[in-house]
Each structure stands twice: as structure tokens, then as C-alpha cells.
Design a protein around this motif. Structure first.
Motif, PDB file in Angstrom:
ATOM      1  N   ASN A 164      44.205  66.676 -42.072  1.00 22.75           N
ATOM      2  CA  ASN A 164      43.247  65.895 -42.684  1.00 22.75           C
ATOM      3  C   ASN A 164      42.624  66.568 -43.866  1.00 22.75           C
ATOM      4  O   ASN A 164      42.460  68.101 -43.779  1.00 22.75           O
ATOM      5  CB  ASN A 164      42.085  65.522 -41.939  1.00 22.75           C
ATOM      6  N   ALA A 224      41.061  66.609 -48.293  1.00 23.75           N
ATOM      7  CA  ALA A 224      40.478  65.777 -49.561  1.00 23.75           C
ATOM      8  C   ALA A 224      41.045  66.207 -50.685  1.00 23.75           C
ATOM      9  O   ALA A 224      41.217  67.459 -50.980  1.00 23.75           O
ATOM     10  CB  ALA A 224      39.019  65.848 -49.504  1.00 23.75           C
ATOM     11  N   LEU A 270      34.933  72.898 -53.010  1.00 20.46           N
ATOM     12  CA  LEU A 270      34.521  71.963 -53.862  1.00 20.46           C
ATOM     13  C   LEU A 270      34.447  70.503 -52.946  1.00 20.46           C
ATOM     14  O   LEU A 270      35.213  70.216 -51.938  1.00 20.46           O
ATOM     15  CB  LEU A 270      35.434  71.296 -54.817  1.00 20.46           C
ATOM     16  N   ILE A 311      35.077  67.260 -52.445  1.00 22.86           N
ATOM     17  CA  ILE A 311      35.706  66.291 -53.047  1.00 22.86           C
ATOM     18  C   ILE A 311      35.309  64.722 -52.203  1.00 22.86           C
ATOM     19  O   ILE A 311      35.208  63.680 -53.055  1.00 22.86           O
ATOM     20  CB  ILE A 311      37.224  66.277 -53.045  1.00 22.86           C
ATOM     21  N   ASP A 345      33.019  59.784 -46.372  1.00 25.05           N
ATOM     22  CA  ASP A 345      34.190  60.419 -45.825  1.00 25.05           C
ATOM     23  C   ASP A 345      33.885  61.723 -45.061  1.00 25.05           C
ATOM     24  O   ASP A 345      34.568  62.134 -43.952  1.00 25.05           O
ATOM     25  CB  ASP A 345      35.210  61.001 -47.134  1.00 25.05           C
ATOM     26  N   THR A 393      41.465  79.540 -46.207  1.00 23.96           N
ATOM     27  CA  THR A 393      40.225  78.655 -46.279  1.00 23.96           C
ATOM     28  C   THR A 393      39.122  79.385 -45.684  1.00 23.96           C
ATOM     29  O   THR A 393      38.114  79.138 -46.295  1.00 23.96           O
ATOM     30  CB  THR A 393      40.754  77.319 -45.286  1.00 23.96           C
ATOM     31  N   ASP A 435      35.921  79.633 -48.249  1.00 20.52           N
ATOM     32  CA  ASP A 435      34.867  78.356 -47.902  1.00 20.52           C
ATOM     33  C   ASP A 435      34.101  78.888 -46.785  1.00 20.52           C
ATOM     34  O   ASP A 435      32.718  78.298 -46.610  1.00 20.52           O
ATOM     35  CB  ASP A 435      35.708  77.244 -47.248  1.00 20.52           C
ATOM     36  N   LEU A 466      33.329  74.549 -39.139  1.00 21.94           N
ATOM     37  CA  LEU A 466      34.141  73.694 -38.434  1.00 21.94           C
ATOM     38  C   LEU A 466      33.480  73.332 -37.101  1.00 21.94           C
ATOM     39  O   LEU A 466      34.408  72.971 -36.080  1.00 21.94           O
ATOM     40  CB  LEU A 466      35.531  74.429 -38.206  1.00 21.94           C
ATOM     41  N   LYS A 526      29.060  68.036 -36.627  1.00 16.33           N
ATOM     42  CA  LYS A 526      28.026  67.958 -37.217  1.00 16.33           C
ATOM     43  C   LYS A 526      26.705  67.037 -36.825  1.00 16.33           C
ATOM     44  O   LYS A 526      25.576  67.291 -36.461  1.00 16.33           O
ATOM     45  CB  LYS A 526      27.688  67.811 -38.922  1.00 16.33           C
TER      46      LYS A 526
HETATM   47  N1  LIG Z   1      37.386  66.464 -45.746  1.00 19.39           N
HETATM   48  C1  LIG Z   1      37.186  67.513 -46.661  1.00 19.39           C
HETATM   49  N2  LIG Z   1      36.443  66.892 -47.771  1.00 19.39           N
HETATM   50  C2  LIG Z   1      36.104  68.118 -48.883  1.00 19.39           C
HETATM   51  O1  LIG Z   1      35.544  67.546 -50.053  1.00 19.39           O
HETATM   52  C3  LIG Z   1      36.022  69.214 -48.274  1.00 19.39           C
HETATM   53  N3  LIG Z   1      35.602  70.043 -49.469  1.00 19.39           N
HETATM   54  C4  LIG Z   1      36.704  69.638 -47.336  1.00 19.39           C
HETATM   55  N4  LIG Z   1      36.856  71.010 -46.794  1.00 19.39           N
HETATM   56  C5  LIG Z   1      37.174  71.402 -45.425  1.00 19.39           C
HETATM   57  O2  LIG Z   1      35.817  71.401 -44.795  1.00 19.39           O
HETATM   58  C6  LIG Z   1      35.621  72.757 -44.328  1.00 19.39           C
HETATM   59  C7  LIG Z   1      34.210  72.977 -44.187  1.00 19.39           C
HETATM   60  O3  LIG Z   1      33.758  72.855 -43.032  1.00 19.39           O
HETATM   61  P1  LIG Z   1      32.123  73.193 -42.560  1.00 19.39           P
HETATM   62  O4  LIG Z   1      31.467  72.052 -43.174  1.00 19.39           O
HETATM   63  O5  LIG Z   1      31.696  74.388 -42.798  1.00 19.39           O
HETATM   64  O6  LIG Z   1      32.031  72.844 -40.997  1.00 19.39           O
HETATM   65  C8  LIG Z   1      36.299  73.341 -45.278  1.00 19.39           C
HETATM   66  O7  LIG Z   1      36.463  74.850 -44.906  1.00 19.39           O
HETATM   67  C9  LIG Z   1      37.519  72.736 -45.470  1.00 19.39           C
HETATM   68  O8  LIG Z   1      38.452  72.912 -44.361  1.00 19.39           O
HETATM   69  N5  LIG Z   1      37.029  68.597 -46.523  1.00 19.39           N
END
Ligand SMILES: Nc1nc(O)c(N)c(N[C@@H]2O[C@H](COP(=O)(O)O)[C@@H](O)[C@H]2O)n1
Ligand SMILES: NC(=O)C1=CN([C@@H]2O[C@H](COP(=O)(O)OP(=O)(O)OC[C@H]3O[C@@H](n4cnc5c(N)ncnc54)[C@H](O)[C@@H]3O)[C@@H](O)[C@H]2O)C=CC1
Length: 221
Positions: free
Chosen positions: A6, A8, A23, A25, A30, A50, A54, A58, A61
């Protein structure tokens, strides 16, 4: 084991900008969907690129989703997995906190001091000489009871998983923006295929936020 990738991407196929900073996205709808996919998974997997870019947590939430997992007798958040050949995951990374079990998949090239540092906070799996051997690492994860696996990126790891024939399903949210840049990460980076391209069968098209979610099944190779 069932593996869902999965991610974005922007309308031009980028996961992030050339700066490789996180970022958003996805929009709210979503991100809520992503949370539901996490809540249905036994493990959420990312590459160390990643983690370094970032510092993701993970975790699930939404408290109601965590509660449903507890009611099913599952840990409230799935296991987290970092694919990290040389053990570069920082010991203060959010993914190493005690919110869930974390597995670090290392190669034999990971230095002893990095192994020792990570062993305090994570279960270590070693597979591959210089790079993580994904077939062996995922077999070890399955042995540990992880059946429903969600991979969130990034592009290097996603390419390698397709190359290894490990992906069953691809879900891509395409957001309403252009990022551009020849050095910006895309959905599948790595070396790229020149033949035997993985083939996808389109299963669903859903409008979400100001973008679209595409769900593809990966055809047998
Ligand atoms: N689905 C999705 N949409 C975006 O726009 C994203 N930037 C990401 N990033 C993923 O989500 C992780 C962050 O997870 P936490 O919020 O810290 O639990 C990030 O590392 C990417 O794997 N995904
Ligand atoms: N928009 C989205 O949905 C997402 C965006 N991202 C973005 O993607 C970027 C990070 O992606 P990448 O740099 O591609 O890093 P990545 O997260 O794919 O990690 C790649 C690293 O994993 C390690 N690795 C070990 N064994 C491997 C193997 N067999 N195959 C591949 N990698 C292996 C290597 O150290 C490699 O450099 C960041 O900019 C991040 O913000 C990341 C996840 C989701």
C-alpha cells in the motif's frame, strides 16, 4: 502469507520529493483507510530508507480499531518490520518503541555493534549476505505467525518485493498533486525490470479525497 503493498503517490508517480522528506499525499479519507488496512494486518513492513526519512510509528491510530483488535485477542497494533541490511535503524527510532513487537531483518553484513544495539528493542532475523534475502526473511516472518502482511514502502523495497515475486496485491492512492524530479522516489525504484514485467489485474477503482484508489491483484509470474 498474503502480502499487500500500500502506498500513496502523486499524479506523476512520486512517493516523495527529491528531498526524500515525508509528504502527506493522502487526504483524511485515505489515511483512515490506511489505518483500517493496518488494523487488519499481522505486520506492517517498511525499508530502512523509510525509517531514516520519515521516522514512522506504524501503529493503528484509531482507538476503536485498536479495541476491536484487543477483542479478537490480538495485540492492539500489528508487528512492525524493518528491512535493514546493515542495521542502520537508529535506536531511538519510533518504530522501536514498545507499542508493538518489531522485527529487524538484517543481512550477515550487519556489524556486531549494530546487532547488539538493535537486539534490545527488536527481534532480529538474519537472511542474505550483503542485502536482505526477502524470500528467506519473509519465510521467517511467516514462521513467526505473521500471515497478513502490509508493506508501506518505500520504492526500493517495493521493487525488490515484486522482483522476488512476493506481492499478492497492490493498493495505490493517487493524489491530486505533481511532485516531479528525476531523483524523487517512485512506487518501484531499484534497478527496474527490462523484461518479465509483473502483470496486474485491476480489481477496484474508488474515488477518495481528491484522488483515486486503485486496487490491483498481482498475476502469477
Ligand atoms: N498511505 C500513505 N500516504 C501518504 O501520503 C504517506 N506519506 C504515507 N507514508 C507512509 O506512512 C508512514 C507513516 O506512518 P505513521 O503515521 O508514523 O504511523 C510513512 O513512513 C510511510 O510508510 N502513506
Ligand atoms: N507516499 C508513500 O506512500 C510512501 C513514501 N515513502 C517515501 O519513500 C522514501 C524512502 O524510500 P526508499 O529510499 O526507496 O527506501 P526504502 O524504504 O524502500 O528502503 C530501502 C532500503 O532498504 C534496505 N534493503 C535491505 N534489503 C533490501 C532489499 N532486498 N531490497 C530493497 N531494499 C533493501 C536497503 O538499505 C535499502 O536502501 C522516503 O522519501 C519516504 O518518505 C515511503 C513509504 C511510503
Amino acid at each position: 502469507m498474503h502480502v499487500v503493498v500500500n502506498a500513496a503517490m502523486s499524479a506523476d508517480g512520486k512517493l516523495s520529493s527529491r528531498r526524500r522528506e515525508q509528504l502527506a499525499i493522502s487526504g483524511d479519507e485515505d489515511f483512515a483507510r490506511v489505518d483500517r488496512v493496518r488494523a487488519e494486518s499481522d505486520a506492517v513492513v517498511v525499508g530502512v530508507g523509510t525509517v531514516l526519512a520519515d521516522d514512522p510509528h506504524l501503529t493503528v491510530k484509531d482507538e476503536r480499531l485498536r479495541e476491536r483488535r484487543r477483542e479478537r485477542g490480538e495485540p492492539e497494533t500489528p508487528a512492525r518490520v524493518v528491512v535493514d541490511s546493515s542495521g542502520r535503524t537508529p535506536t531511538d527510532a519510533a518504530v522501536l518503541d514498545d507499542a508493538a513487537t518489531t522485527y529487524c531483518c538484517l543481512s550477515e553484513a550487519a556489524p556486531v555493534d549494530r546487532r547488539a544495539a538493535l537486539a534490545d528493542a527488536a527481534e532480529l532475523i538474519t537472511a542474505g549476505e550483503e542485502r536482505v534475502d526477502l524470500l528467506r526473511a519473509f519465510a521467517a516472518l511467516q514462521e513467526a505467525g505473521l500471515e497478513q502482511v502490509m508493506v508501506e514502502g518505500g520504492g526500493e523495497l517495493i521493487f525488490s518485493l515484486f522482483e522476488a515475486g512476493l506481492v499478492d496485491e497492490l493498493r495505490v492512492f493517487i493524489g491530486p498533486t505533481i511532485i516531479g524530479g528525476r531523483d524523487a522516489p517512485t512506487l518501484a525504484d531499484g534497478e527496474g525490470f527490462v523484461a518479465d514485467f509483473p502483470e496486474l489485474a485491476l480489481e477496484a477503482v474508488d474515488r477518495l479525497d481528491e484522488g483515486v484508489l486503485l486496487t490491483w491483484r498481482v498475476e502469477d509470474r
